[in-house]
Design a protein around this motif. Structure first.
Motif, PDB file in Angstrom:
ATOM      1  N   PHE A 103      -3.066   1.118  -7.219  1.00  0.00           N
ATOM      2  CA  PHE A 103      -3.710   1.876  -6.149  1.00  0.00           C
ATOM      3  C   PHE A 103      -3.977   3.308  -6.601  1.00  0.00           C
ATOM      4  O   PHE A 103      -5.072   3.848  -6.395  1.00  0.00           O
ATOM      5  CB  PHE A 103      -2.821   1.874  -4.904  1.00  0.00           C
ATOM      6  CG  PHE A 103      -3.516   2.307  -3.643  1.00  0.00           C
ATOM      7  CD1 PHE A 103      -3.926   1.374  -2.702  1.00  0.00           C
ATOM      8  CD2 PHE A 103      -3.767   3.657  -3.385  1.00  0.00           C
ATOM      9  CE1 PHE A 103      -4.571   1.766  -1.538  1.00  0.00           C
ATOM     10  CE2 PHE A 103      -4.409   4.064  -2.231  1.00  0.00           C
ATOM     11  CZ  PHE A 103      -4.818   3.111  -1.302  1.00  0.00           C
ATOM     12  N   THR A 136       0.837  -1.207   0.000  1.00  0.00           N
ATOM     13  CA  THR A 136       0.000   0.000   0.000  1.00  0.00           C
ATOM     14  C   THR A 136       0.867   1.250   0.000  1.00  0.00           C
ATOM     15  O   THR A 136       1.805   1.344   0.801  1.00  0.00           O
ATOM     16  CB  THR A 136      -0.915   0.022   1.223  1.00  0.00           C
ATOM     17  OG1 THR A 136      -1.683  -1.175   1.268  1.00  0.00           O
ATOM     18  CG2 THR A 136      -1.864   1.215   1.175  1.00  0.00           C
ATOM     19  N   HIS A 157       1.360  -0.297  -6.266  1.00  0.00           N
ATOM     20  CA  HIS A 157       1.149   1.134  -6.001  1.00  0.00           C
ATOM     21  C   HIS A 157       0.524   1.821  -7.207  1.00  0.00           C
ATOM     22  O   HIS A 157      -0.322   2.720  -7.064  1.00  0.00           O
ATOM     23  CB  HIS A 157       2.482   1.805  -5.650  1.00  0.00           C
ATOM     24  CG  HIS A 157       3.098   1.300  -4.397  1.00  0.00           C
ATOM     25  ND1 HIS A 157       4.363   1.668  -3.969  1.00  0.00           N
ATOM     26  CD2 HIS A 157       2.627   0.435  -3.442  1.00  0.00           C
ATOM     27  CE1 HIS A 157       4.650   1.064  -2.832  1.00  0.00           C
ATOM     28  NE2 HIS A 157       3.613   0.309  -2.497  1.00  0.00           N
TER      29      HIS A 157
END
Length: 370
Positions: free
Chosen positions: A311, A246, A308
């Motif tokens: 995300f 994350t 990432h």
């Protein structure tokens, strides 16, 4: 009757003279060929476009530290300049749909423009014009290294004045890269204050060779090729560590805030907004070892790089939904297609063509230009 044999010294002198003349003629032919190529491409036979000394050193752009000149003056008339030199009227013509594309290197498309003379906004413009009864303009204001902060400034200080109908924003990598630099700051100054993004040193421009051969197109081509061959010799070694799956919460918050601010500024001008994800080829490693700023960056592991990226793309989708603007998932359409990518994220010609067509289909479906 046989002619007398010339002395060895004389023959050597003649041979050297012939060799010298052959070299000079070959260089002149190459120089003429480059200039003819420039003329065919529309730059003019006496173009100085490769001459690094013919233009002012890259200036500091107000509030954005670096970038290209958004305006060009021809015969006393000021035009809006797209990233690769296409000119558009400063005042939008009647019956025209004006679209402005924001982004970094994946929107600037330097590779495909240098090799094939196209970039995705130019192909998008062509595709929309072929399907519309109106005049369509697609202006590319992307620049390699730009992030959402640059898009905000260019939108607020320049693009709003151009009366655009639609703005397209596709950012991910450069904003995410800021997370991996030391001493994170919300304005990304911790990254963009690095010398790599600064004005070039005066001494690196005005070398003896640059001054002597500045009017030779062949010189600049050879100099560029040699630089590309040896430009990795002095790069600092890359550093890596695990960041986890994350991204850092603070970095994500800044990215989300910038997207929201971009949409808010555009809406004040009555402009439609299209937020788009950035595509990725996850099977290819980012060539971080070739970056001159490795002394300031600690990269994530490759799998985290990919996680990432996904995300940040999800953040783009979230902001689009929350603000009620258009959303296009480029990554779903192009991501993972090896033939579309030259590396982790930059496109081949096929990729640029597919990207332009993906935008074109979406905009036509929204009734743009109809």
């Amino acid at each position: 009757m046989r002619l007398p044999r010339l002395p060895d010294r004389v023959r050597l002198r003649h041979n050297l003279l012939l060799l010298g003349l052959s070299i000079v003629v070959s260089l002149l032919v190459l120089e003429f060929g480059l200039r003819a190529y420039d003329s065919v491409r529309g730059y003019g036979f006496f173009s100085a476009r490769r001459n690094e000394l013919a233009v002012a050193p890259r200036p500091l752009r107000p509030f954005r530290s670096f970038g290209y000149d958004l305006y060009q003056v021809r015969d006393g008339v000021t035009y809006v300049s797209s990233r690769h030199g296409e000119l558009y009227p400063l005042e939008k013509p009647d019956s025209t749909v004006r679209i402005v594309a924001f982004g970094g290197s994946t929107t600037a498309n330097h590779r495909t423009f240098n090799e094939h003379g196209v970039h995705y906004p130019s192909l998008l413009q062509e595709a929309l014009r072929s399907r519309s009864t109106m005049n369509i303009e697609v202006i590319n204001v992307a620049h390699s290294g730009y992030a959402t902060g640059h898009a905000l400034v260019v939108l607020a200080l320049d693009v709003l004045s151009w009366d655009p109908d639609i703005v397209i924003l596709s950012h991910n990598f450069n904003d995410r890269l800021a997370m991996y630099w030391a001493d994170f700051r919300p304005d990304y100054s911790h990254m963009f204050s690095h010398p790599f993004f600064s004005v070039p040193d005066y001494r690196s421009r005005y070398t003896v060779a640059n001054i002597l051969f500045q009017h030779s197109q062949l010189y600049w081509v050879v100099k560029d090729k040699l630089a590309r061959m040896f430009d990795d010799q002095d790069f600092p070694p890359m550093q890596r560590r695990s960041y986890g799956a994350t991204p850092t919460a603070t970095a994500v918050e800044v990215f989300e805030r910038n997207l929201q601010s971009f949409v808010a500024v555009a809406k004040t001008g009555g402009i439609d907004v299209l937020l788009a994800t950035q595509s990725l080829e996850p099977s290819v490693e980012w060539p971080a070892q070739l970056q001159p700023y490795n002394d300031a960056v600690t990269y994530p592991l490759h799998d985290e790089h990919v996680a990432h990226h996904a995300f940040y793309n999800d953040v783009i989708a979230k902001v689009a939904e929350e603000t009620g603007v258009w959303f296009l998932d480029n990554d779903a359409a192009l991501g993972g297609r090896r033939e579309y990518f030259a590396d982790l994220m930059h496109y081949t010609l096929r990729g640029v063509e597919a990207l332009a067509e993906n935008y074109a289909r979406f905009l036509v479906d929204q009734g743009v230009g109809q």
